[in-house]
Scaffold this motif. Sequence first.
Motif, PDB file in Angstrom:
ATOM      1  N   VAL A   1     -30.367  17.367  -5.126  1.00  0.00           N
ATOM      2  CA  VAL A   1     -29.743  16.714  -6.129  1.00  0.00           C
ATOM      3  C   VAL A   1     -30.464  15.672  -6.881  1.00  0.00           C
ATOM      4  CG1 VAL A   1     -27.505  15.098  -6.834  1.00  0.00           C
ATOM      5  CG2 VAL A   1     -27.382  17.035  -4.995  1.00  0.00           C
ATOM      6  N   GLY A   2     -31.807  15.216  -6.378  1.00  0.00           N
ATOM      7  CA  GLY A   2     -32.476  14.365  -7.104  1.00  0.00           C
ATOM      8  C   GLY A   2     -33.330  15.103  -8.210  1.00  0.00           C
ATOM      9  N   LEU A   3     -33.436  16.427  -7.929  1.00  0.00           N
ATOM     10  CA  LEU A   3     -34.371  17.318  -8.891  1.00  0.00           C
ATOM     11  C   LEU A   3     -33.211  17.269 -10.016  1.00  0.00           C
ATOM     12  CD1 LEU A   3     -35.481  20.182  -6.653  1.00  0.00           C
ATOM     13  CD2 LEU A   3     -36.736  18.220  -7.809  1.00  0.00           C
ATOM     14  N   ALA A   4     -32.167  17.300 -10.170  1.00  0.00           N
ATOM     15  CA  ALA A   4     -31.226  17.208 -11.448  1.00  0.00           C
ATOM     16  C   ALA A   4     -30.993  15.953 -12.089  1.00  0.00           C
ATOM     17  CB  ALA A   4     -29.782  17.826 -10.913  1.00  0.00           C
ATOM     18  N   SER A   5     -30.890  15.072 -11.133  1.00  0.00           N
ATOM     19  CA  SER A   5     -30.857  13.602 -11.423  1.00  0.00           C
ATOM     20  C   SER A   5     -32.158  12.884 -12.093  1.00  0.00           C
ATOM     21  CB  SER A   5     -30.390  12.496 -10.137  1.00  0.00           C
ATOM     22  OG  SER A   5     -30.190  11.330 -10.463  1.00  0.00           O
ATOM     23  N   ALA A   6     -33.346  13.094 -11.251  1.00  0.00           N
ATOM     24  CA  ALA A   6     -34.440  12.400 -11.772  1.00  0.00           C
ATOM     25  C   ALA A   6     -35.462  13.423 -12.086  1.00  0.00           C
ATOM     26  CB  ALA A   6     -35.018  11.238 -10.783  1.00  0.00           C
ATOM     27  N   GLY A   7     -35.389  14.627 -11.672  1.00  0.00           N
ATOM     28  CA  GLY A   7     -36.472  15.468 -12.154  1.00  0.00           C
ATOM     29  C   GLY A   7     -37.603  15.676 -10.787  1.00  0.00           C
TER      30      GLY A   7
ATOM     31  N   LEU B   1     -30.655  35.045 -11.970  1.00  0.00           N
ATOM     32  CA  LEU B   1     -30.358  34.708 -10.429  1.00  0.00           C
ATOM     33  C   LEU B   1     -29.183  35.274  -9.965  1.00  0.00           C
ATOM     34  CD1 LEU B   1     -31.421  30.972 -11.043  1.00  0.00           C
ATOM     35  CD2 LEU B   1     -32.826  32.715 -10.311  1.00  0.00           C
ATOM     36  N   GLN B   2     -29.085  35.618  -8.626  1.00  0.00           N
ATOM     37  CA  GLN B   2     -28.073  36.295  -7.874  1.00  0.00           C
ATOM     38  C   GLN B   2     -27.584  35.284  -6.831  1.00  0.00           C
ATOM     39  OE1 GLN B   2     -26.746  38.962  -8.975  1.00  0.00           O
ATOM     40  NE2 GLN B   2     -28.595  39.306 -10.684  1.00  0.00           N
ATOM     41  N   ASP B   3     -26.459  35.251  -6.215  1.00  0.00           N
ATOM     42  CA  ASP B   3     -26.013  34.535  -5.105  1.00  0.00           C
ATOM     43  C   ASP B   3     -26.129  33.117  -5.217  1.00  0.00           C
ATOM     44  OD1 ASP B   3     -25.682  36.924  -3.904  1.00  0.00           O
ATOM     45  OD2 ASP B   3     -27.551  37.107  -3.039  1.00  0.00           O
ATOM     46  N   ILE B   4     -25.534  32.560  -6.410  1.00  0.00           N
ATOM     47  CA  ILE B   4     -25.695  31.146  -6.659  1.00  0.00           C
ATOM     48  C   ILE B   4     -24.803  30.496  -5.998  1.00  0.00           C
ATOM     49  CG2 ILE B   4     -25.082  29.682  -8.578  1.00  0.00           C
ATOM     50  CD1 ILE B   4     -26.821  31.227 -10.244  1.00  0.00           C
TER      51      ILE B   4
ATOM     52  N   VAL C   1     -30.014  22.752 -13.047  1.00  0.00           N
ATOM     53  CA  VAL C   1     -30.843  23.015 -11.825  1.00  0.00           C
ATOM     54  C   VAL C   1     -29.782  23.928 -11.021  1.00  0.00           C
ATOM     55  CG1 VAL C   1     -31.553  22.297  -9.540  1.00  0.00           C
ATOM     56  CG2 VAL C   1     -31.979  21.121 -11.839  1.00  0.00           C
ATOM     57  N   VAL C   2     -30.157  25.085 -10.657  1.00  0.00           N
ATOM     58  CA  VAL C   2     -29.456  26.112  -9.952  1.00  0.00           C
ATOM     59  C   VAL C   2     -30.057  26.478  -8.400  1.00  0.00           C
ATOM     60  CG1 VAL C   2     -28.586  28.442  -9.931  1.00  0.00           C
ATOM     61  CG2 VAL C   2     -28.844  27.098 -11.991  1.00  0.00           C
ATOM     62  N   THR C   3     -29.171  26.382  -7.548  1.00  0.00           N
ATOM     63  CA  THR C   3     -29.733  26.833  -6.361  1.00  0.00           C
ATOM     64  C   THR C   3     -29.058  28.173  -5.738  1.00  0.00           C
ATOM     65  OG1 THR C   3     -27.881  25.601  -4.962  1.00  0.00           O
ATOM     66  CG2 THR C   3     -29.884  24.457  -5.339  1.00  0.00           C
ATOM     67  N   THR C   4     -29.660  29.065  -5.019  1.00  0.00           N
ATOM     68  CA  THR C   4     -29.213  30.288  -4.417  1.00  0.00           C
ATOM     69  C   THR C   4     -29.045  30.187  -2.990  1.00  0.00           C
ATOM     70  OG1 THR C   4     -31.478  31.398  -4.355  1.00  0.00           O
ATOM     71  CG2 THR C   4     -30.361  31.323  -6.478  1.00  0.00           C
ATOM     72  N   GLN C   5     -28.447  31.376  -2.602  1.00  0.00           N
ATOM     73  CA  GLN C   5     -28.181  31.755  -1.217  1.00  0.00           C
ATOM     74  C   GLN C   5     -29.351  31.951  -0.602  1.00  0.00           C
ATOM     75  OE1 GLN C   5     -25.730  34.828  -0.745  1.00  0.00           O
ATOM     76  NE2 GLN C   5     -25.202  34.386   1.203  1.00  0.00           N
ATOM     77  N   HIS C   6     -30.626  32.352  -1.343  1.00  0.00           N
ATOM     78  CA  HIS C   6     -31.889  32.764  -0.920  1.00  0.00           C
ATOM     79  C   HIS C   6     -32.873  31.461  -0.609  1.00  0.00           C
ATOM     80  CE1 HIS C   6     -30.076  36.799  -1.093  1.00  0.00           C
ATOM     81  NE2 HIS C   6     -29.847  36.396  -2.354  1.00  0.00           N
TER      82      HIS C   6
ATOM     83  N   PHE D   1     -34.102  26.579  -9.207  1.00  0.00           N
ATOM     84  CA  PHE D   1     -34.658  26.812 -10.429  1.00  0.00           C
ATOM     85  C   PHE D   1     -34.017  25.827 -11.261  1.00  0.00           C
ATOM     86  CE2 PHE D   1     -34.273  30.528  -7.792  1.00  0.00           C
ATOM     87  CZ  PHE D   1     -35.455  31.113  -8.195  1.00  0.00           C
ATOM     88  N   PHE D   2     -34.807  25.573 -12.427  1.00  0.00           N
ATOM     89  CA  PHE D   2     -34.402  24.793 -13.627  1.00  0.00           C
ATOM     90  C   PHE D   2     -34.632  25.726 -14.781  1.00  0.00           C
ATOM     91  CE2 PHE D   2     -35.972  22.699 -17.229  1.00  0.00           C
ATOM     92  CZ  PHE D   2     -35.160  21.836 -17.510  1.00  0.00           C
ATOM     93  N   GLY D   3     -33.553  25.655 -15.565  1.00  0.00           N
ATOM     94  CA  GLY D   3     -33.740  26.339 -17.000  1.00  0.00           C
ATOM     95  C   GLY D   3     -32.540  25.874 -18.119  1.00  0.00           C
TER      96      GLY D   3
END
Length: 95
Positions: A50-56, A72-75, A7-12, A16-18
């Motif tokens: 963080v729950g999205l990475a832990s439990a979905g 993705l940019q600006d991680i 799971v990735v978060t961005t400055q914007h 995302f998941f992938g």
Amino acid sequence: MSEKAIVVTTQHRGVFFGYVPKGADLDTKSLRLERARMCVYWPSGNKGVVGLASAGPAKGSKITPAAPAITLQDITAVMETTQAAVTAWEAEPWS
């Protein structure tokens, strides 16, 4: 080639998941995700991003269909996921 679900978060404010190849450099400001999905909304029951990475994604989440790949940019964060989270993301809930 083996892959890792993340799971990735961005400055914007994107979430995302992938998948990336195992051993991919995750300490970077841009990253290509394969079979990438975006979380448009998650309920408070997820207990934060963080729950999205832990439990979905929990019931009530809005997850997009997968794009073949996205760069993705600006991680701001990269989180490894549990198998339970992978299953939940792949279910593509939109409720």
